[in-house]
Enzyme design. Structure first.
Site, PDB file in Angstrom:
ATOM      1  N   PRO A  20      -1.179  -2.226   4.604  1.00 19.10           N
ATOM      2  CA  PRO A  20      -1.789  -2.656   3.346  1.00 19.10           C
ATOM      3  C   PRO A  20      -0.697  -2.970   2.325  1.00 19.10           C
ATOM      4  O   PRO A  20       0.181  -2.138   2.080  1.00 19.10           O
ATOM      5  CB  PRO A  20      -2.621  -1.441   2.922  1.00 19.10           C
ATOM      6  CG  PRO A  20      -1.985  -0.278   3.607  1.00 19.10           C
ATOM      7  CD  PRO A  20      -1.382  -0.795   4.879  1.00 19.10           C
ATOM      8  N   GLN A  74      -8.292   1.082   1.909  1.00 20.39           N
ATOM      9  CA  GLN A  74      -7.311   2.063   1.443  1.00 20.39           C
ATOM     10  C   GLN A  74      -7.495   2.340  -0.046  1.00 20.39           C
ATOM     11  O   GLN A  74      -7.608   1.408  -0.842  1.00 20.39           O
ATOM     12  CB  GLN A  74      -5.880   1.594   1.693  1.00 20.39           C
ATOM     13  CG  GLN A  74      -4.881   2.731   1.440  1.00 20.39           C
ATOM     14  CD  GLN A  74      -3.438   2.300   1.500  1.00 20.39           C
ATOM     15  OE1 GLN A  74      -2.963   1.602   0.612  1.00 20.39           O
ATOM     16  NE2 GLN A  74      -2.729   2.721   2.540  1.00 20.39           N
ATOM     17  N   CYS A 104       2.785   4.952  -1.727  1.00 17.17           N
ATOM     18  CA  CYS A 104       3.236   3.928  -2.669  1.00 17.17           C
ATOM     19  C   CYS A 104       4.297   4.511  -3.607  1.00 17.17           C
ATOM     20  O   CYS A 104       4.040   5.494  -4.317  1.00 17.17           O
ATOM     21  CB  CYS A 104       2.080   3.377  -3.480  1.00 17.17           C
ATOM     22  SG  CYS A 104       2.601   2.065  -4.629  1.00 17.17           S
ATOM     23  N   ASN A 206       6.104   3.050  10.590  1.00 14.48           N
ATOM     24  CA  ASN A 206       6.157   1.925   9.661  1.00 14.48           C
ATOM     25  C   ASN A 206       7.528   1.895   8.996  1.00 14.48           C
ATOM     26  O   ASN A 206       8.112   2.931   8.712  1.00 14.48           O
ATOM     27  CB  ASN A 206       5.050   2.081   8.619  1.00 14.48           C
ATOM     28  CG  ASN A 206       5.087   1.021   7.518  1.00 14.48           C
ATOM     29  OD1 ASN A 206       5.054   1.343   6.340  1.00 14.48           O
ATOM     30  ND2 ASN A 206       5.176  -0.237   7.892  1.00 14.48           N
ATOM     31  N   GLY A 207       8.022   0.686   8.762  1.00 10.68           N
ATOM     32  CA  GLY A 207       9.279   0.519   8.050  1.00 10.68           C
ATOM     33  C   GLY A 207      10.322  -0.203   8.880  1.00 10.68           C
ATOM     34  O   GLY A 207      10.758   0.295   9.925  1.00 10.68           O
ATOM     35  N   ARG A 231       6.025  -6.218   5.549  1.00 10.72           N
ATOM     36  CA  ARG A 231       6.732  -7.358   4.966  1.00 10.72           C
ATOM     37  C   ARG A 231       7.115  -8.437   5.980  1.00 10.72           C
ATOM     38  O   ARG A 231       7.140  -9.623   5.642  1.00 10.72           O
ATOM     39  CB  ARG A 231       7.977  -6.863   4.223  1.00 10.72           C
ATOM     40  CG  ARG A 231       7.659  -6.125   2.928  1.00 10.72           C
ATOM     41  CD  ARG A 231       8.907  -5.532   2.288  1.00 10.72           C
ATOM     42  NE  ARG A 231       9.442  -4.411   3.058  1.00 10.72           N
ATOM     43  CZ  ARG A 231      10.607  -3.828   2.811  1.00 10.72           C
ATOM     44  NH1 ARG A 231      11.371  -4.280   1.827  1.00 10.72           N
ATOM     45  NH2 ARG A 231      11.018  -2.801   3.536  1.00 10.72           N
TER      46      ARG A 231
END
Length: 332
Positions: A20, A74, A104, A206-207, A231
């Site tokens: 998201p 979310q 976030c 993630n990342g 991204r």
């Protein structure tokens, strides 16, 4: 074995998830990602305060479509009771699951007691998550980070305690809040959580997954149940089909041709106008053009024209011109 979230969400053997992303993962963007094979998606994160106040912008983000399933809504917030109420509101929109954002890092979220801020108060995070779990019949999942900073990497505790109160999956971004999006993501702690015999729920990493090579290597090295990509999919939704094709066949797909780039960009534009109306749809699409045509030499002139045009017809003409000029050349 298939990866399952709760009783009814079967994501296949090794799912790829669309992260998201605020101002990115709206229905038009999700449409082109779904066309390219993503296994599960989420809405942009939605403020619990906005939902309770019935703010138009927040309510609009609840829009989901049948072809997007499985999809999660979310939510984020700082007040436990408001998060519970917002989970009830989200449930009425009939998603497949509800996801809580505890990751976030941006100032206007984290410094207001929401998002990654909850990593500083695990007891409060647990209480908030319990309220959301009790506020819906849907599976509840969580997305978080390693910790607030290098001195408080507490995601091990987070994983165990949130599983104990009923979350059905956990996505972990391999950075602390202090890192924001800088430096390299550290997936070693994600692997340690997956290896924890107490952990039974799916763990998604993630990342920094921005290539087929990383997806293949990190799947094996870090033992996660699936990978969440953010991204790297902006302007390149083909990343999902390329990774999935390699996992299935061991073969590398050729990159998209200019024809494919124009076609997907055009589809994204059409969906943007359908969902937001001509004025907003055209305006908000402007942020995507340079990403779709990244790597094309001397593209600046076309980008400047695309971001200045006001009508769908004018943009179509420029896209046709781009396709014609660069013919069937592959970008990579």
């Amino acid at each position: 074995m298939s990866v399952k979230i709760g009783e009814n969400i079967d994501l296949g053997e090794f799912p790829l998830l669309l992260a998201p992303m605020e101002d990115v993962s709206d229905p038009p963007f999700r449409f082109v990602c779904k066309q390219n094979g993503v296994d599960m998606m989420y809405t942009e994160f939605i403020s619990s305060e906005g939902l309770i106040r019935d703010a138009a912008k927040s309510r609009k983000k609840l829009d989901i479509f049948e072809y997007e399933r499985p999809i999660g809504i979310q939510i984020f917030g700082s007040e436990i009771e408001h998060m519970r109420q917002s989970s009830e509101i989200c449930t009425l929109a009939n998603p497949d699951l509800i996801d809580i954002n505890y990751g976030c890092p941006v100032k206007n979220v984290a410094c207001r007691g929401a998002g990654a801020s909850l990593l500083q108060d695990i007891d409060r995070m647990v209480a908030m998550t319990k309220a959301v779990v009790e506020g819906t019949h849907l599976p509840v999942t969580v997305k978080t980070r390693l910790g607030w900073d290098d001195n408080t990497k507490n995601v091990y505790e987070v994983a165990e305690r949130l599983q104990d109160i009923g979350i059905k999956a956990l996505s972990i971004h391999g950075r602390t809040r202090a890192q924001m999006y800088k430096g390299q993501a550290d997936w070693s702690m994600i692997r340690d959580i997956k290896r924890n015999p107490r952990i039974k729920i799916p763990i998604f990493g993630n990342g920094d997954v921005d290539s087929l090579e990383k997806a293949v290597a990190w799947r094996q090295e870090y033992e996660v149940d699936g990978i969440m990509i953010g991204r790297a999919s902006i302007g390149y939704p083909w990343i999902f089909r390329e990774i999935k094709h390699f996992f299935k066949t061991g073969e590398r797909l050729a990159g998209p041709t200019i024809v494919e780039r124009v076609e997907v960009c055009r589809t994204h534009l059409v969906k943007s106008i359908e969902w937001k109306g001509p004025k907003t749809g055209i305006f908000e699409m402007r942020r995507h053009y340079s990403n779709y045509f990244k790597g094309i030499p001397d593209f600046k002139e076309y980008r400047m024209r695309l971001v200045s045009l006001q009508t769908f017809e004018e943009i179509q003409e420029v896209l046709d011109e781009i396709q014609h000029k660069f013919a069937e050349e592959a970008i990579f």
